[in-house]
Structure formats: C-alpha cells, structure tokens
Write an enzyme that holds these catalytic residues in place. Structure first.
Site, PDB file in Angstrom:
ATOM      1  N   SER A  47       0.824  -1.004  -0.049  1.00 22.69           N
ATOM      2  CA  SER A  47       0.127  -0.133   0.072  1.00 22.69           C
ATOM      3  C   SER A  47       0.795   1.087   0.062  1.00 22.69           C
ATOM      4  CB  SER A  47      -1.067   0.020   1.370  1.00 22.69           C
ATOM      5  OG  SER A  47      -0.033  -0.012   2.402  1.00 22.69           O
ATOM      6  N   HIS A 187     -42.452  18.863  -6.734  1.00 21.59           N
ATOM      7  CA  HIS A 187     -42.639  17.828  -8.227  1.00 21.59           C
ATOM      8  C   HIS A 187     -41.980  18.676  -9.725  1.00 21.59           C
ATOM      9  CE1 HIS A 187     -45.088  15.404  -5.730  1.00 21.59           C
ATOM     10  NE2 HIS A 187     -45.804  16.579  -5.298  1.00 21.59           N
ATOM     11  N   SER A 306     -19.869  24.922 -25.759  1.00 20.52           N
ATOM     12  CA  SER A 306     -19.906  23.878 -26.545  1.00 20.52           C
ATOM     13  C   SER A 306     -18.812  24.021 -27.630  1.00 20.52           C
ATOM     14  CB  SER A 306     -21.163  23.583 -27.195  1.00 20.52           C
ATOM     15  OG  SER A 306     -21.109  22.910 -28.273  1.00 20.52           O
ATOM     16  N   ASN A 314     -23.216  26.349 -20.873  1.00 22.49           N
ATOM     17  CA  ASN A 314     -23.617  25.216 -20.196  1.00 22.49           C
ATOM     18  C   ASN A 314     -23.151  25.266 -18.631  1.00 22.49           C
ATOM     19  OD1 ASN A 314     -24.877  24.146 -22.334  1.00 22.49           O
ATOM     20  ND2 ASN A 314     -23.005  23.329 -22.983  1.00 22.49           N
ATOM     21  N   TYR A 346      -7.352  -7.979  13.288  1.00 16.48           N
ATOM     22  CA  TYR A 346      -6.945  -7.323  12.182  1.00 16.48           C
ATOM     23  C   TYR A 346      -6.908  -8.524  10.760  1.00 16.48           C
ATOM     24  CZ  TYR A 346      -4.329  -5.058   8.452  1.00 16.48           C
ATOM     25  OH  TYR A 346      -3.838  -4.422   7.182  1.00 16.48           O
TER      26      TYR A 346
END
Ligand code: ARG
Length: 519
Positions: A47, A187, A306, A314, A346
């Site tokens: 690691s 909604h 774009s 955007n 462990y």
C-alpha cells in the site's frame, strides 16, 4: 525485553526481505527479511503508494511512540535520540525517497535502520539495528489505525472549514436577496412563490446539519488506538494516555482488539461526507434547472461552452458537482462492502478501507467550494424571476389562505380556488373570475369575505411571499430573523472548529518540544 522485539502478532504481518534502496512498491525491506522472500504477490500486497496520504501521520505517530518508550525506560535515551533524528531526516527526504516495502510503516522503519542514500548523497543516516527499537510494544495494526485517525481528523477539519466558509458566503448572498421573489417548486412544478434568500437558506440549513454531523464524528475519530499492539496488548509498560496526548487525541479506543479492528469512524465520516454530497447535488440540480429556465445567470467561470454550438453556455461545473459528489456515495458503499463481515481482529482487507474515505472527503470538499462559488457569483434576474413566480397560478395557496383567514373552512377555500384554477386553465384568474367561482361554490362572491384589494395582493407574487411570515417562512422579515439565527449558529460552529485546531496545534508543539529534548 529489548526494543528489537516485535509485537506484530501474526504471520500475516510479516514482510518481504529487501535491498532497501528503491522506492518501488513491493521492493524488499530489512524489516522481517527472515520470513518471506520476494515474489510476484509483493506488489499486490503493498500500500506504499496509497500511504503517501498518511506519511506525515506516521512520522508523528512514530515520534510520539518513541518519546513515550524512552520516558518509560523501554528504549534507552541515546537510541531514542538517534531514531528521532533519523525521523527528521526521513521527513525532509519525503515519501518519494522511501525504500520499498509493504507499506509506509515498514518503509519508514527500514529507512530509520538502514538510512537512505540517493545519487551518492546520504539523505538519512541509518541508526543501525538500534533503530529497530522503534517498533517495540506496537504493531503495524495499532500504528496504521492511529495514522488513519490522525489523518482523518485533518480531513474532517478541512471539510468543516470549507463548509463553514461556504455557509458564510451563502448567508451573505442570501442577505442580498431577501426580496428577490422567485418560483418555488414541488414535483418540479411551480408551487408557491418564494425568494432567492429563502431558497439559499434552505441549503445553508442543510449544510449546518452536515457541519454538526462532522463535528460530532470528529470527537469519535479523535481517539487513540496506539499501544494496542497487534490486538492483544503488550507486556511493556506503555503509557497509552501519553502517546494520545502527544498526538492530540482526546482519549483512547481502550480495548486493544477493538482499537486495531475498528473502522467505524471511517464509515461515519464517509457517511457524513456523502450526506454533504447529497445536499450539494440537490443544490447543483436546482441551479442546472434554473439556468435552463433562464432564472439564473452563472458567472462565466462556472459555465462552459460547446465545441460546436456557438450559442451555448452550459452549467457544467454544477453538473460535475452532481457527478463528483457521487464518488462520496460510491465511497460509502465501497467502504461498507469492504468492512462487512470482517472478523476480529486485524485482516488485510482493512488496507483497502482508507481510500474510500479519502476519496469521499476530497470529492465533497472540492464540491462545496464550487457549488457555493457558483451560487455566490451568479446573477439573479429579479424581473424575470418575479414574473415566473406568479405563473401557473402559483399564488393560489395564498388566495385560499386569505379566504380561510376570513372564516371560510380551509378545505372549502381550497375547493373554490381549485375550481378557479381549473377554469383558468393554467393562467392566474382575475378577481372577477374568482368572484364568479365563489358564487358557483359558496353562493357568494369572494369579495363577500375579503376585499378586492386583499385578493389582488394575494395574487401578487411579492405580496403573496410577504404574507408568509411564519417562522422559517419566506417573507423578508422572517428570513431576516432566520439569517440572524443562522449567523449565530455559524459563528458557534466556527468557534468549535477553531478550538479543535487550537488543541491540535498545542499538541503538535508539545510533541516538537519533546522530540527536541531527546534529539
Ligand atoms: N498496510 C497495512 C494496512 O494499511 C498495515 C497493517 C499491516 N498489518 C498486518 N498485520 N499485516 O492495514
């Protein structure tokens, strides 16, 4: 017993042999070279690269442990001094200079014992075998658990700081928009007029609870597992409270088996981060929708264009906030999946736990700044928002409330206004039309209950908002009061954060002083 004894309590903790000259993950190391030779699984086990995140934490944990060992007469003063000096050199050399090994703990220990030489230059003068006394009365199991908590609390504080700064910015912008009327939705349909300030405060309130959650988690993160050794304690006369104090931990994870096994603080921190992420992704989605409806003009910094459609602006940053915060949700899932069903004590699976939390807190910490920045720098087109706020008879509830306030049972008032709404086919009815509906349903015009001016006011989005001055409501006067309270809460959170930072800084100073007194 001497300091060269190891208390890693199981074979799984054993480590490959090493030439100790290369920072490559999985290269052989001096630590436990007698047990395993190198092989193809060495890299898989390592690691070391991920452990860069806990490099500084490990040095602090090593220092506190060595200071305690010598104070307890477990390690001779002279050896402690040499080890502490070597640790300073390891720090200066940096994580990238470490020799190979299974992890940062082993690599630092190897560096302390053997030294580090690079291009003929000695970066760390090795202490020799006496350096191996550093690992007396501990295991990598309590060591890594301590490092995770040490680093995690820094990350929690950084996220808290970002949240507190973000909330302050939101409250500032909100205070400028208590009268900026806008549509409120349920909604995704216009429901009742509200204000930009009321909308912003709805997110600040959620972020305030997210702050509380993290402050609360911090107190559980900040406990020391160090001194638990592999899981089974140690025969050495360790002073666990002392290492806890030197590292700024507020108490212990007492049971040694619990101390090395527990990762619940990663879970709760990641869950809190994912909750922040959920708050932010809701905010981002709102702003994306507002931008598409022309209800907000984002600063160019927060927009993108774009490559083919020249007219486009955007809301990409908000879309990325929506996307990036998903990493925190994924992290929570990954972490729980890793931990679920692990037996005591462990198990090496635990090596994969930390990364989920790091990614979660990083994704959310970045996202707070961007989401808040987008809101704080945006323009809110007041006229357009006010017009939109009245569209679709969004003022209807205000008319029903007006009738109910004049003595008509609310259910009846609802029925009258619902019929007027249906008859108006999506438009806002006039007073004349409302009177006609009143005749039809109640046998009397609405003006028999309330005067025409009051109905006109209810139909006006700004007045409609101003009428809803209940605690927590959108009326400017209610929001002003809310802003005062919210600012008070924010200041209190800021003080809690400052106090935590102050305690950690004091502990770090104390550790420095102790280290210097032995070097
Ligand atoms: N790198 C390991 C981890 O992150 C350290 C603990 C190793 N302990 C063991 N018994 N193999 O969890």
């Amino acid at each position: 017993m001497t300091g060269e004894d190891s208390t890693d309590g199981d074979g799984a903790d054993d480590t490959p042999a090493s030439d100790g000259t290369d920072a490559e993950a999985g290269a052989e190391s001096v630590v436990r070279r007698e047990r395993f030779a190198g092989g193809p699984a060495r890299e898989f086990l390592s690691s070391l690269a991920d452990d860069e995140r806990i490099f500084a934490a490990d040095l602090a944990v090593d220092r506190a442990h060595v200071v305690m060992l010598t104070e307890q007469d477990i390690v001779p003063e002279e050896d402690a001094g040499a080890i502490l000096a070597a640790l300073d050199e390891v720090e200066a050399a940096g994580h990238g200079a470490l020799p190979g090994g299974e992890d940062v703990h082993e690599a630092i220990e190897t560096a302390v014992i053997e030294g580090i030489e690079r291009d003929g230059e000695v970066l760390v003068a090795g202490v020799g075998p006496a350096g191996g006394r550093m690992h007396t009365a501990r295991s990598r199991n309590d060591e890594v658990a301590a490092c995770i908590r040490y680093r995690l609390r820094e990350d929690v504080l950084a996220l808290l700081e970002t949240l507190i700064e973000g909330r302050e910015r939101l409250l500032d912008v909100a205070s400028e928009h208590t009268e900026t009327v806008m549509p409120g939705y349920t909604h995704r349909q216009p429901a009742q007029p509200t204000t930009v300030a009321h909308w912003i405060c709805s997110y600040e309130g959620a972020l305030a609870r997210d702050t509380e959650r993290l402050l609360d988690a911090y107190d559980r993160v900040n406990r020391s597992p160090l001194g638990a050794a592999a899981f089974a304690g140690t025969p050495f006369d360790v002073d666990r409270e002392r290492t806890a104090d030197l590292l700024g931990f507020d108490g212990l994870v007492e049971n040694a088996m619990d101390a090395v096994s527990a990762r619940d603080v990663l879970v709760e921190t990641t869950a809190a981060a994912a909750t922040v992420g959920t708050t932010l992704s809701g905010l981002a989605e709102d702003v994306v929708a507002f931008a598409s409806d022309g209800h907000v003009e984002l600063d160019d910094d927060y927009a993108s264009t774009s490559s083919i459609m020249p007219q486009k602006k955007n809301p990409d940053t908000l879309e990325l906030v929506r996307g990036r915060t998903g990493d925190a949700t994924a992290g929570l899932d990954g972490l729980l999946t890793t931990l679920k069903g692990l037996p005591r004590a462990y198990n090496r699976d635990l090596q994969r736990a930390g990364r989920h939390a790091w990614d979660a807190v990083d994704s959310v910490t970045e996202s707070v700044e961007v989401a808040v920045g987008a809101v704080a720098t945006a323009e809110w087109p007041a006229d357009r928002l006010a017009a939109a706020a009245g569209e679709g008879f969004a003022t209807a509830t205000g008319v029903a409330d007006l009738l109910a306030g004049a003595g008509v049972p609310f259910r009846t008032a609802h029925e009258v206004v619902a019929k007027a709404a249906a008859d108006a086919e999506g438009n806002t009815p006039t007073v004349t039309e409302l009177n006609a509906t009143g005749e039809a349903v109640l046998g009397e015009p609405l003006t028999a209950y309330v005067d025409a001016a009051a109905i006109e006011a209810a139909l006006d989005p700004a007045e409609n908002v101003a009428a809803r001055d209940s605690r927590g409501g959108p009326a400017p006067v209610a929001v002003e009061t809310h802003l005062d309270r919210a600012t008070g809460r924010l200041d209190a959170d800021g003080e809690l954060l400052a106090e935590k930072r102050r305690l950690l800084a004091a502990a770090a100073d104390e550790l420095d002083r102790e280290v210097n007194s032995h070097v």
